[in-house]
Each structure stands twice: as structure tokens, then as C-alpha cells.
Design a protein around this motif. Structure first.
Motif, PDB file in Angstrom:
ATOM      1  N   MET A   1      -3.790  14.901  -1.167  1.00  0.00           N
ATOM      2  CA  MET A   1      -3.036  13.758  -1.665  1.00  0.00           C
ATOM      3  C   MET A   1      -3.805  12.446  -1.560  1.00  0.00           C
ATOM      4  O   MET A   1      -3.315  11.401  -1.987  1.00  0.00           O
ATOM      5  CB  MET A   1      -1.714  13.644  -0.891  1.00  0.00           C
ATOM      6  CG  MET A   1      -0.800  14.845  -1.019  1.00  0.00           C
ATOM      7  SD  MET A   1       0.660  14.744   0.056  1.00  0.00           S
ATOM      8  CE  MET A   1       1.492  13.301  -0.626  1.00  0.00           C
ATOM      9  N   VAL A   2      -5.011  12.490  -0.981  1.00  0.00           N
ATOM     10  CA  VAL A   2      -5.764  11.276  -0.658  1.00  0.00           C
ATOM     11  C   VAL A   2      -7.006  11.171  -1.535  1.00  0.00           C
ATOM     12  O   VAL A   2      -7.722  12.170  -1.716  1.00  0.00           O
ATOM     13  CB  VAL A   2      -6.171  11.289   0.832  1.00  0.00           C
ATOM     14  CG1 VAL A   2      -6.892  10.002   1.202  1.00  0.00           C
ATOM     15  CG2 VAL A   2      -4.940  11.484   1.722  1.00  0.00           C
TER      16      VAL A   2
ATOM     17  N   PRO B   1      -4.461   2.460  -1.731  1.00  0.00           N
ATOM     18  CA  PRO B   1      -4.196   1.355  -2.659  1.00  0.00           C
ATOM     19  C   PRO B   1      -2.834   1.472  -3.337  1.00  0.00           C
ATOM     20  O   PRO B   1      -2.322   2.577  -3.554  1.00  0.00           O
ATOM     21  CB  PRO B   1      -5.327   1.483  -3.687  1.00  0.00           C
ATOM     22  CG  PRO B   1      -6.430   2.156  -2.946  1.00  0.00           C
ATOM     23  CD  PRO B   1      -5.747   3.122  -2.020  1.00  0.00           C
ATOM     24  N   PRO B   2      -2.235   0.337  -3.690  1.00  0.00           N
ATOM     25  CA  PRO B   2      -0.896   0.331  -4.298  1.00  0.00           C
ATOM     26  C   PRO B   2      -0.797   1.145  -5.585  1.00  0.00           C
ATOM     27  O   PRO B   2       0.272   1.679  -5.893  1.00  0.00           O
ATOM     28  CB  PRO B   2      -0.647  -1.156  -4.573  1.00  0.00           C
ATOM     29  CG  PRO B   2      -1.494  -1.879  -3.579  1.00  0.00           C
ATOM     30  CD  PRO B   2      -2.730  -1.038  -3.427  1.00  0.00           C
TER      31      PRO B   2
ATOM     32  N   ALA C   1       0.832  -1.202   0.000  1.00  0.00           N
ATOM     33  CA  ALA C   1       0.000   0.000   0.000  1.00  0.00           C
ATOM     34  C   ALA C   1       0.865   1.250   0.000  1.00  0.00           C
ATOM     35  O   ALA C   1       2.080   1.202   0.227  1.00  0.00           O
ATOM     36  CB  ALA C   1      -0.917  -0.009   1.225  1.00  0.00           C
ATOM     37  N   LYS C   2       0.220   2.397  -0.262  1.00  0.00           N
ATOM     38  CA  LYS C   2       0.882   3.695  -0.212  1.00  0.00           C
ATOM     39  C   LYS C   2       0.495   4.392   1.094  1.00  0.00           C
ATOM     40  O   LYS C   2      -0.694   4.459   1.431  1.00  0.00           O
ATOM     41  CB  LYS C   2       0.466   4.550  -1.403  1.00  0.00           C
ATOM     42  CG  LYS C   2       0.883   3.985  -2.762  1.00  0.00           C
ATOM     43  CD  LYS C   2       2.374   4.094  -2.966  1.00  0.00           C
ATOM     44  CE  LYS C   2       2.768   3.700  -4.383  1.00  0.00           C
ATOM     45  NZ  LYS C   2       2.189   4.578  -5.414  1.00  0.00           N
ATOM     46  N   TYR C   3       1.496   4.904   1.791  1.00  0.00           N
ATOM     47  CA  TYR C   3       1.280   5.526   3.096  1.00  0.00           C
ATOM     48  C   TYR C   3       1.485   7.035   2.980  1.00  0.00           C
ATOM     49  O   TYR C   3       2.516   7.504   2.487  1.00  0.00           O
ATOM     50  CB  TYR C   3       2.236   4.920   4.126  1.00  0.00           C
ATOM     51  CG  TYR C   3       1.915   3.473   4.445  1.00  0.00           C
ATOM     52  CD1 TYR C   3       1.307   3.124   5.641  1.00  0.00           C
ATOM     53  CD2 TYR C   3       2.193   2.461   3.532  1.00  0.00           C
ATOM     54  CE1 TYR C   3       0.994   1.799   5.933  1.00  0.00           C
ATOM     55  CE2 TYR C   3       1.882   1.135   3.799  1.00  0.00           C
ATOM     56  CZ  TYR C   3       1.285   0.816   5.002  1.00  0.00           C
ATOM     57  OH  TYR C   3       0.965  -0.499   5.278  1.00  0.00           O
TER      58      TYR C   3
ATOM     59  N   PRO D   1       6.189   0.747   1.967  1.00  0.00           N
ATOM     60  CA  PRO D   1       7.089   0.222   2.999  1.00  0.00           C
ATOM     61  C   PRO D   1       8.392  -0.262   2.368  1.00  0.00           C
ATOM     62  O   PRO D   1       8.379  -0.960   1.349  1.00  0.00           O
ATOM     63  CB  PRO D   1       6.296  -0.939   3.603  1.00  0.00           C
ATOM     64  CG  PRO D   1       4.865  -0.589   3.348  1.00  0.00           C
ATOM     65  CD  PRO D   1       4.866   0.100   2.012  1.00  0.00           C
ATOM     66  N   GLY D   2       9.506   0.145   2.941  1.00  0.00           N
ATOM     67  CA  GLY D   2      10.807  -0.253   2.417  1.00  0.00           C
ATOM     68  C   GLY D   2      11.351   0.632   1.327  1.00  0.00           C
ATOM     69  O   GLY D   2      12.497   0.457   0.896  1.00  0.00           O
ATOM     70  N   SER D   3      10.562   1.616   0.866  1.00  0.00           N
ATOM     71  CA  SER D   3      11.048   2.500  -0.201  1.00  0.00           C
ATOM     72  C   SER D   3      11.991   3.576   0.337  1.00  0.00           C
ATOM     73  O   SER D   3      12.692   4.219  -0.438  1.00  0.00           O
ATOM     74  CB  SER D   3       9.872   3.152  -0.928  1.00  0.00           C
ATOM     75  OG  SER D   3       9.115   3.965  -0.039  1.00  0.00           O
TER      76      SER D   3
END
Length: 302
Positions: free
Chosen positions: A236-237, A266-267, A41-43, A275-277
Motif C-alpha cells: 500500500m506504500v 503524500p495527500p 497526509a495519508k496514514y 486525520p479526522g476521516s
């Protein structure tokens, strides 16, 4: 969206667990939900940074940061002497920045900050955009018609969801007007709670409305409903499809919470980070050290 459907199905499976084996399977389903959905997902952070010069309601005093002092020596903690440093904060109110108002703010018989349940942590997020109307009227008040217009496009607002009202007021933060700002009408918050059974609503300004008796906010809090204020980055949402992660401290008897809101989207949504980017463990090492800046009144890297 598929993002929410997958998560909902997986989480719903936990309700059927009964035996130890079923409980273990349910736990595995929850982890699977993270692996298949949330890890991709996008945070998006919807939270203002707390800083000394941040906007605050005119009735509250200014906040200050300082270096924490070792009570044994009377001197600030230092890396060279104590192996670590620490900050001290003079916070004149629990009603500032991005916040979650506890009902006890207006009614002592309803929940204080530490009495808000942990179930507030993750909910469906609805974003109702009235920014175009605010652009031509800086004190525009969101109406029930705005809600119904949103529903005509996206369907009925889900029960127990969180509804944020986008006004783009926060785009100029910290250069914002805390006396004239976008509002949410009393009948609108009543409709959202009494007709749509939402968990809580939120908005970008530091108050719900400009009435002399705090009409919208007073009704909400005196009837036991929480509300969010000082939300940012709602541009942004998307209007539907995201979850809202809510984290806040537990001040004993608190009337408000400094809160961290994060939209989990959503991705395929173009905004946000995966996560991890960015470095997470360990966190990044910076070129410039974090040092106390007496002119700025806080630690900084410049």
C-alpha cells in the motif's frame, strides 16, 4: 516529492533557533508543518495485531491472553463490580509480530530496547519491491542489485532513512510459512548500512534469512544496528515520498520491541486515511460490546 520537501524545509528551520523568540518561532514552524503537510497526509498502518494465535518463531512458546484478576478478590475485574475490566498477557518473548530488534538481542554490549533513542520516531521511508521475484521463488533473497535497481529509478537512498523490503509475504498472514520465506542477503544489509548509512532496514517475515547461523541478522545486531521484522501492508506504500512513524514501549533490558509502524504518505496518494476521516475524539461506539470469549481466548465483539 513536494510533501517531503516542505516538511524538510520547515523542520530544518528549527536548527537555526537560538533565542527564546527564535525558539518560539521554531515551535510555530513545526506546528505549521503539521497544519500544512501532516494534517493532510495519508496514514497507513504497517503493523500486525498481536493475538494469541499469531505466527511465531518455532523456538518460542505460544502466547496467551486472559482476564486480569483482582488480587483482593481473586476474581476477574468486571464492569458491574469494579467499574472497569483489564486484560493480562503471557508473552513468551519480546520477539514476535511486528517488531524492532534491539542489538542486545545478539550482543549484550549494544543497546537494549529501552536504550534505543527517541530519534527513531520519524524518518524518511524507502520501500524496495522484490515481490515479483518472490512470486517465482518463495525464498528469494534481496540483493545489492535490487537496491541499485531501485536507485536507478528513484535516486540515491537518503542517509539515515529507513528501508523496508516489500515481498508480499505478509499478504496471507496469519497463514504464512515461517520456515521458508523471502530473505535479505548479508551483503545487502551491509551495503545499506556501510555504503548508504541508513538508520535501519525492515522486512515482512519474522527472520532476516534462512541460514543456520542467522548470518544477516547476526551481523546487523552484533554490530549495533537495529532491524524491523514482521512488517505488513507494504503493497500500500509508494517506493518514495513517505515518512515512517515508529512507536514502541520501553521494556527495561529488552531485546526486542512490539512496535507500531505507520507510514505517513503524500495527500494525493490513494491509500491510507486522513486525520479526522474516522472518529478520533471521541472514538467510535460499537454496536456490539467487547466481551471475554473463552473459546477464542481473548476479548471480542462477536
Amino acid at each position: 516529492m513536494h510533501f517531503l520537501n516542505v516538511a524538510t524545509v520547515v523542520f530544518a528551520g528549527l536548527l537555526a533557533t537560538g533565542s527564546a523568540e527564535q525558539a518560539h518561532a521554531g515551535q510555530s514552524r513545526l506546528w505549521s508543518a503539521y497544519d500544512s503537510v501532516l494534517s493532510n497526509a495519508k496514514y497507513i498502518d504497517l503493523t500486525h495485531t498481536i493475538e494469541p494465535a499469531m505466527p511465531i518463531w518455532r523456538g518460542f512458546g505460544n502466547i496467551t491472553f486472559s482476564q486480569a484478576v483482582n488480587k483482593l478478590t481473586g476474581k476477574p475485574f468486571a464492569y458491574t463490580k469494579d467499574l472497569f475490566v483489564a486484560n493480562a498477557y503471557q508473552l513468551t518473548t519480546d520477539q514476535m509480530g511486528t517488531q524492532l530488534d534491539a542489538p542486545a538481542h545478539f550482543n549484550p554490549y549494544f543497546a537494549a530496547s529501552d536504550e534505543i533513542p527517541a530519534t527513531f520516531a520519524l524518518r524518511k521511508l524507502v520501500v524496495i519491491d522484490v515481490s515479483n521475484k518472490v512470486a517465482t521463488n518463495s525464498s528469494y533473497a534481496a540483493t545489492v542489485d535490487d537496491v541499485l535497481e531501485w536507485e536507478a529509478k528513484h535516486g540515491r537512498i537518503p542517509q539515515h532513512s529507513v528501508v523496508f523490503v516489500r515481498s508480499d509475504w505478509s499478504k496471507t498472514w496469519p497463514s504464512v510459512d515461517t520456515d521458508v520465506f523471502p530473505q535479505v542477503l548479508l551483503e545487502t544489509v551491509q551495503f545499506l548500512h556501510l555504503q548508504r548509512s541508513i538508520l535501519f532496514h525492515g522486512h515482512e517475515p519474522l527472520d532476516t534469512d534462512m541460514t543456520s547461523d542467522f548470518a544477516s541478522e547476526r551481523w546487523l545486531l552484533t554490530h549495533g544496528y537495529a532491524q524491523a521484522e514482521g512488517v505488513t501492508n507494504l503493497h500500500m506504500v509508494p517506493p518514495t515520498g513517505c515518512l515512517l512513524s515508529t512507536g514502541f514501549p520501553k521494556f527495561l533490558g529488552g531485546t526486542g520491541n512490539y512496535v507500531r509502524f505507520v507510514a505517513v504518505c503524500p495527500p494525493d496518494w490513494p491509500q491510507g486515511i486522513l486525520p479526522g476521516s474516522t472518529p478520533e475524539a471521541p472514538l467510535p461506539e460499537y454496536k456490539n460490546a467487547l466481551v471475554w470469549n473463552s473459546q477464542k481466548g481473548h476479548r471480542s465483539r462477536s
